[in-house]
Write an enzyme that holds these catalytic residues in place. Structure first.
Site, PDB file in Angstrom:
ATOM      1  N   ARG A  18      38.445  36.631  33.746  1.00  0.00           N
ATOM      2  CA  ARG A  18      37.198  36.431  33.148  1.00  0.00           C
ATOM      3  C   ARG A  18      36.505  37.657  32.373  1.00  0.00           C
ATOM      4  O   ARG A  18      36.793  38.517  32.963  1.00  0.00           O
ATOM      5  CB  ARG A  18      36.208  35.490  33.926  1.00  0.00           C
ATOM      6  CG  ARG A  18      36.180  36.151  35.270  1.00  0.00           C
ATOM      7  CD  ARG A  18      34.835  36.034  35.814  1.00  0.00           C
ATOM      8  NE  ARG A  18      33.764  36.509  34.912  1.00  0.00           N
ATOM      9  CZ  ARG A  18      33.508  37.795  34.773  1.00  0.00           C
ATOM     10  NH1 ARG A  18      34.008  38.925  35.668  1.00  0.00           N
ATOM     11  NH2 ARG A  18      32.422  38.052  34.301  1.00  0.00           N
ATOM     12  N   GLY A  19      35.382  37.331  31.388  1.00  0.00           N
ATOM     13  CA  GLY A  19      34.907  38.319  31.067  1.00  0.00           C
ATOM     14  C   GLY A  19      35.494  38.787  29.578  1.00  0.00           C
ATOM     15  O   GLY A  19      37.097  38.694  29.668  1.00  0.00           O
ATOM     16  N   ALA A  20      34.778  38.782  28.656  1.00  0.00           N
ATOM     17  CA  ALA A  20      35.333  38.785  27.338  1.00  0.00           C
ATOM     18  C   ALA A  20      36.496  39.902  26.887  1.00  0.00           C
ATOM     19  O   ALA A  20      37.463  39.584  26.507  1.00  0.00           O
ATOM     20  CB  ALA A  20      34.306  38.890  26.115  1.00  0.00           C
ATOM     21  N   GLN A  65      28.899  34.897  39.306  1.00  0.00           N
ATOM     22  CA  GLN A  65      29.341  36.152  39.038  1.00  0.00           C
ATOM     23  C   GLN A  65      28.544  37.391  39.388  1.00  0.00           C
ATOM     24  O   GLN A  65      29.195  38.511  39.527  1.00  0.00           O
ATOM     25  CB  GLN A  65      29.959  36.058  37.344  1.00  0.00           C
ATOM     26  CG  GLN A  65      30.876  35.241  36.966  1.00  0.00           C
ATOM     27  CD  GLN A  65      30.271  33.910  36.570  1.00  0.00           C
ATOM     28  OE1 GLN A  65      29.375  33.505  36.921  1.00  0.00           O
ATOM     29  NE2 GLN A  65      31.016  33.206  35.492  1.00  0.00           N
ATOM     30  N   ASP A 109      29.952  37.555  24.608  1.00  0.00           N
ATOM     31  CA  ASP A 109      31.134  36.909  24.437  1.00  0.00           C
ATOM     32  C   ASP A 109      31.467  36.584  23.007  1.00  0.00           C
ATOM     33  O   ASP A 109      32.661  36.474  22.549  1.00  0.00           O
ATOM     34  CB  ASP A 109      31.174  35.533  25.159  1.00  0.00           C
ATOM     35  CG  ASP A 109      31.148  35.656  26.708  1.00  0.00           C
ATOM     36  OD1 ASP A 109      30.031  35.830  27.101  1.00  0.00           O
ATOM     37  OD2 ASP A 109      32.263  35.623  27.258  1.00  0.00           O
ATOM     38  N   LYS A 148      26.442  34.966  28.874  1.00  0.00           N
ATOM     39  CA  LYS A 148      26.546  34.011  29.701  1.00  0.00           C
ATOM     40  C   LYS A 148      25.118  33.252  29.909  1.00  0.00           C
ATOM     41  O   LYS A 148      24.161  34.039  29.776  1.00  0.00           O
ATOM     42  CB  LYS A 148      26.686  34.952  31.322  1.00  0.00           C
ATOM     43  CG  LYS A 148      26.463  34.178  32.336  1.00  0.00           C
ATOM     44  CD  LYS A 148      27.233  32.949  32.697  1.00  0.00           C
ATOM     45  CE  LYS A 148      28.906  33.288  32.411  1.00  0.00           C
ATOM     46  NZ  LYS A 148      29.619  31.874  32.200  1.00  0.00           N
TER      47      LYS A 148
END
Ligand code: MRU
Length: 326
Positions: free
Chosen positions: A44-46, A182, A223, A234
């Site tokens: 995850r995470g752009a 997160q 993102d 987020k």
């Protein structure tokens, strides 16, 4: 440690759903396995999603009867972070040249991410000291934007890391980031491994703690950054931006150029991922809400450009508060 990499004939990634209890690397050898890992936020995470997208096309080229169709499924695994679609598209440009060419482009994207995060860390650390007028700023941040959200080093948390390595971090405040935590699970783990001073707060405490003067700047990742500078990130980022403006605290977005989406004119056109109601109804399988509770669960929000002091990329600083656009 690399969050995501190519390992001979498969993608290897740290399964982030297991952290902080267990730091396990899993091998993913199929496109459908990678789509599943993306959907359940094992990766995850752009920026990490951009690398996953590109490596996934290499997997498709090696294993799928119709690689382009598999790449299209991968591209749609999560909608908000433009990096996923970008990584898929970049690798797809080489599909006609064969597997080695696709893999070569994917590895370039991996290496470029590592270099970009170093550059953002340096530029962002300089800028934060300049904007705050402090040698040792205190930073508030949301979600996880560290090495776990990229390949080796992060974006907003990469700036925090650079400040810490320079001996210039007075402290970090991390929002826990409900519903999937997160911040509590991943950012706190990363800050602890760095040896950086930090405190964890519940998300709703962020704006009040800014009003009370507990942080000198807010740093977030992104993102998708629309052509006008509006920034999707987020859920909770927008509330922090409002709180930062009210408190007179700089609000800084740190993201690679691959997160800038000039094809999307403004933030209201960004597709926001709505996730499973179960994420809100309980925590890690323990049900908290009563039976029959209805849920809204947007995973991201959009911060309008006029609330953003600066956007830092590996190449430049953009000042939306001065009317500049990406
Ligand atoms: O749902 P997630 O965990 O993938 O959301 C991640 C974020 O919102 C990050 O802040 C963003 O991707 C930037 S990561 C450097």
């Amino acid at each position: 440690m690399r969050t995501i990499d190519w390992a001979g004939d498969a993608v290897e990634l740290v399964d982030q759903t297991l952290l902080p209890g267990e730091c396990a690397v899993i091998r993913v050898g199929t496109v459908d396995g990678l789509i599943d890992a993306i959907r359940r936020l094992a990766v995850r995470g752009a920026p990490a999603l951009g690398v996953a997208g590109a490596l996934g096309v290499a997997l498709a080229a090696a294993t799928e009867p119709d690689p382009a169709a598999a790449a299209a499924r991968l591209r749609a695994a999560r909608p908000t972070a433009v990096n996923l679609a970008w990584g898929v598209d970049e690798a797809l440009k080489h599909l006609d040249e064969g597997f080695e060419a696709v893999l070569g482009r994917a590895l370039e994207i991996r290496d470029a991410d590592i270099a970009a995060c170093h550059a953002m860390g340096e530029r962002g650390a300089d800028l934060v000291c300049e904007l705050t007028g402090r040698d040792r700023p205190r930073i508030m941040t949301v979600c996880n934007t560290g090495g776990l959200a990229a390949v080796e080093r992060g974006t907003a948390l990469g700036v925090v890391q650079t400040l810490h390595e320079r001996g210039r971090l007075a402290g970090a405040i991390a929002l826990e980031t409900r519903p999937l935590l997160q911040g509590a699970r991943l950012t706190a783990w990363e800050l602890g491994r760095m040896g950086a001073p930090y405190r964890l707060i519940v998300d709703s405490a962020g704006p009040f703690l800014l009003a009370r003067g507990e942080a000198d700047a807010v740093l977030i990742g992104a993102d998708r950054i629309a052509a006008n500078g509006d920034t999707a990130n987020k859920i909770g980022s927008y509330a922090l931006a409002l709180g930062a403006r009210r408190a007179g605290v700089p609000f800084v977005v740190v993201a690679p150029e691959s997160t800038v989406d000039l094809a999307t004119p403004s933030g209201d056109l960004v597709e926001i991922e709505d996730r499973d109601p179960e994420e809100v109804l309980g925590v890690r399988g323990v049900r908290l809400a009563p039976e029959g509770a209805a849920v809204l669960n947007p995973a991201f929000d959009v911060t309008p450009r006029d609330l953003i002091t600066a956007i830092v990329t590996e190449r430049r600083v953009i000042r939306p508060d001065r009317g500049e656009t990406p």
